[in-house]
Design a protein around this motif. Structure first.
Motif, PDB file in Angstrom:
ATOM      1  N   ASP A  63     -44.143 -19.842  -9.955  1.00 23.17           N
ATOM      2  CA  ASP A  63     -44.682 -19.208  -9.013  1.00 23.17           C
ATOM      3  C   ASP A  63     -44.094 -17.607  -8.739  1.00 23.17           C
ATOM      4  O   ASP A  63     -43.012 -17.655  -8.870  1.00 23.17           O
ATOM      5  N   TYR A  72     -48.891 -23.872  -5.218  1.00 25.38           N
ATOM      6  CA  TYR A  72     -47.915 -23.017  -6.165  1.00 25.38           C
ATOM      7  C   TYR A  72     -48.767 -22.901  -7.259  1.00 25.38           C
ATOM      8  O   TYR A  72     -49.549 -23.802  -7.778  1.00 25.38           O
ATOM      9  N   CYS A 104     -43.501 -23.481   4.221  1.00 24.62           N
ATOM     10  CA  CYS A 104     -43.900 -23.597   2.877  1.00 24.62           C
ATOM     11  C   CYS A 104     -44.960 -23.111   2.526  1.00 24.62           C
ATOM     12  O   CYS A 104     -45.968 -22.994   3.410  1.00 24.62           O
ATOM     13  N   LYS A 105     -45.395 -22.798   1.223  1.00 28.80           N
ATOM     14  CA  LYS A 105     -46.764 -22.488   0.824  1.00 28.80           C
ATOM     15  C   LYS A 105     -47.530 -23.817   0.405  1.00 28.80           C
ATOM     16  O   LYS A 105     -47.172 -25.028   0.447  1.00 28.80           O
ATOM     17  N   SER A 106     -48.855 -23.620   0.793  1.00 28.54           N
ATOM     18  CA  SER A 106     -49.774 -24.605   0.562  1.00 28.54           C
ATOM     19  C   SER A 106     -49.960 -24.946  -0.923  1.00 28.54           C
ATOM     20  O   SER A 106     -50.646 -26.130  -1.099  1.00 28.54           O
ATOM     21  N   CYS A 154     -40.461 -28.620   0.842  1.00 27.42           N
ATOM     22  CA  CYS A 154     -41.670 -28.119   0.651  1.00 27.42           C
ATOM     23  C   CYS A 154     -42.530 -28.895  -0.482  1.00 27.42           C
ATOM     24  O   CYS A 154     -43.780 -28.706  -0.861  1.00 27.42           O
ATOM     25  N   ILE A 155     -41.815 -29.801  -1.237  1.00 27.26           N
ATOM     26  CA  ILE A 155     -42.295 -30.504  -2.413  1.00 27.26           C
ATOM     27  C   ILE A 155     -42.309 -32.000  -2.328  1.00 27.26           C
ATOM     28  O   ILE A 155     -41.181 -32.474  -1.827  1.00 27.26           O
ATOM     29  N   THR A 213     -47.353 -30.226  -2.782  1.00 28.92           N
ATOM     30  CA  THR A 213     -46.843 -29.605  -1.965  1.00 28.92           C
ATOM     31  C   THR A 213     -47.198 -30.313  -0.563  1.00 28.92           C
ATOM     32  O   THR A 213     -47.714 -31.229  -0.407  1.00 28.92           O
ATOM     33  N   THR A 214     -46.262 -29.945   0.411  1.00 31.03           N
ATOM     34  CA  THR A 214     -46.250 -30.251   1.823  1.00 31.03           C
ATOM     35  C   THR A 214     -46.799 -29.253   2.722  1.00 31.03           C
ATOM     36  O   THR A 214     -46.993 -28.157   2.599  1.00 31.03           O
ATOM     37  N   ALA A 232     -52.666 -27.648  -5.609  1.00 33.02           N
ATOM     38  CA  ALA A 232     -51.616 -28.309  -4.550  1.00 33.02           C
ATOM     39  C   ALA A 232     -51.067 -29.606  -5.032  1.00 33.02           C
ATOM     40  O   ALA A 232     -50.036 -29.975  -4.401  1.00 33.02           O
ATOM     41  N   SER A 233     -51.694 -30.019  -6.138  1.00 26.07           N
ATOM     42  CA  SER A 233     -50.823 -31.339  -6.735  1.00 26.07           C
ATOM     43  C   SER A 233     -51.204 -31.395  -8.252  1.00 26.07           C
ATOM     44  O   SER A 233     -52.186 -31.024  -8.509  1.00 26.07           O
TER      45      SER A 233
END
Length: 450
Positions: A131, A86, A82-84, A62-63, A76-77, A111-112
């Protein structure tokens, strides 16, 4: 590793190895979900030990965390499950406590994030994720593995042509714990592909026929991943250098009197006055540590005051056990100037070593770096020459890594009660007739070329 065309090659070669963290699995960090002030949310942050399916899956899938120079980006991936986004990410130095550098705002659902790291001596950082979905994961932990790693390794052929023999590529990868994918499993010798953009298609070809200045990189997978289908853990980057002009070293280094002066001193301890080209009133005291037979280093005492009109030159000796220059090598020249009449401030410049004496003639081919700087400047003799404790003596402004041409500045000597480790001492508010005390500790950044 010059090309073999029938000519005799008379000198061995050396490779500088650099570990670059990339992919996903490389960035698992020590993680544990712990209580925090933000309602029901949990904070994963650095801590010792443990394995967990939750954390392993989180960071493997996910990361995405990438390192480039002094910049880290966490994102995020789009992997399934996985969440889009956090709530927020954080970055801390290895062991926690201090942040990595300038941090973005911690707004929800980003997202980043990207951090520009302040210069740090550690090569590993911890990533925090905050999160609400972590509620109930309070006991989950992950191991500390990875970070951004600087070039610090250097491997030299013990005999000419050693890197050309069958199996040399596999041996090099084994030494550096790189589980690379062979082109044909079970083949003899094993052949390993290099990454896109490398100078040679295979590591084997690179080792056999590269020349100085050429480089190659190999992708490394997790230990035990013999299908080589999992995420890439890191890349092993190889650069070909000339060993006849280079020394592979990560030795610590100290500012010492200029080499010809140092070689004329009595080996041992106790204060000794330095002769020409130093002016009258400059003294050197070698480090005394009976528990470390090869310890070296020491400190200067500079009198009388004021002394702002003179630039003091020191050599930087690396690996010089028992303060014997012949046991190591001179990696740099320092120019140290006191910039206030009361000794409160100074500026030091890190330069290439000199080819001549007493005139300074910088070596045009020398190169090295230092990822460490410990500066001592005070109105009392150092209570300790333990490098990490010396820096409490004064406020120093600098940037890492230290390279030729770099300068650093002491902006204030700390006075009054100053703590060095577990020892507290009283430093007078102004410089006394004893003068100014100075010690400088650095390190060799993997290799030094003459």
């Amino acid at each position: 590793m010059a090309p073999r065309n029938g000519a005799t090659v008379g000198a061995a070669v050396a490779l500088a190895f650099v570990l670059f963290i990339s992919g996903t699995a490389a960035r698992k960090t020590a993680l544990a979900a712990v209580d925090n002030p933000f309602a029901t949310r949990r904070l994963q942050q650095s801590c010792p030990g443990g394995q967990s399916t939750f954390c392993q899956n989180m960071f493997a899938s996910c990361i995405s965390i990438t390192c480039s120079g002094y910049q880290i980006t966490v994102a995020t991936t789009s992997a399934s499950g996985c969440k889009s986004a956090y709530s927020w990410f954080g970055c801390v130095k290895n062991g926690g406590g201090n942040s990595c550098g300038s941090q973005p705002s911690k707004g929800d659902n980003a997202a980043s994030y990207t951090w520009t790291l302040s210069p740090i001596t550690q090569t590993t950082v911890g990533i925090q994720i905050h999160d609400g979905s972590f509620n109930g994961q309070g006991t989950e932990t992950c191991p500390l593995t990875g970070g951004c790693v600087s070039p610090t390794e250097c491997l030299k052929e013990s005999t000419d042509g050693q890197f050309t023999i069958p199996g040399s590529a596999n041996n090099v990868l084994t030494v550096y714990n790189c589980n690379a994918k062979p082109q044909v499993a079970g083949a003899v010798p094993l052949v390993f592909s290099t990454t896109s953009g490398s100078s040679f298609p295979t590591l084997n070809a690179y080792l056999a026929s590269s020349v100085v200045g050429q480089a190659a990189a190999v992708a490394c997978y997790a230990p035990g991943d013999l299908s080589w289908t999992g995420p890439i853990v890191n890349y092993l980057y190889l650069a070909h250098v000339t060993p006849s002009a280079c020394v592979c070293s990560t030795d610590t280094a100290w500012a010492v009197p200029l080499k010809p002066v140092m070689e004329g001193l009595v080996v041992g301890t106790g204060e000794q006055q330095l002769g020409a080209p130093y002016p009258a009133g400059v003294y050197w005291t070698a480090r005394s540590d009976a528990t470390k037979a090869n310890a070296w280093g020491g400190y200067f005492r500079i009198t009388p005051i004021p002394h702002t009109s003179y630039v003091y030159e020191f050599d930087v000796c690396a690996g010089c056990g028992q303060n014997r220059v012949g046991a190591g090598f001179i990696m740099a020249r320092l120019k140290f100037q006191i910039t206030s009449a009361n000794g409160q401030t100074s500026v030091t410049t890190f330069l290439a070593p000199s080819l001549t004496y007493p005139t300074y003639t910088p070596s045009p081919t020398a190169s090295t770096t230092s990822s460490v700087l410990h500066m001592y400047q005070s109105f009392i003799a150092p209570p300790t020459l333990t490098p990490g404790q010396m820096t409490n003596s004064a406020k120093t402004t600098f940037s890492l890594p230290i390279t030729y041409g770099s300068s650093w500045t002491v902006t204030q000597v700390n006075t009054g009660t100053v703590k060095f480790g577990s020892t507290s001492v009283n430093v007078p508010a102004t410089e006394t007739a004893n003068g100014l005390y100075v010690a400088i500790h650095l390190t060799v950044g993997g290799q030094f070329c003459y």
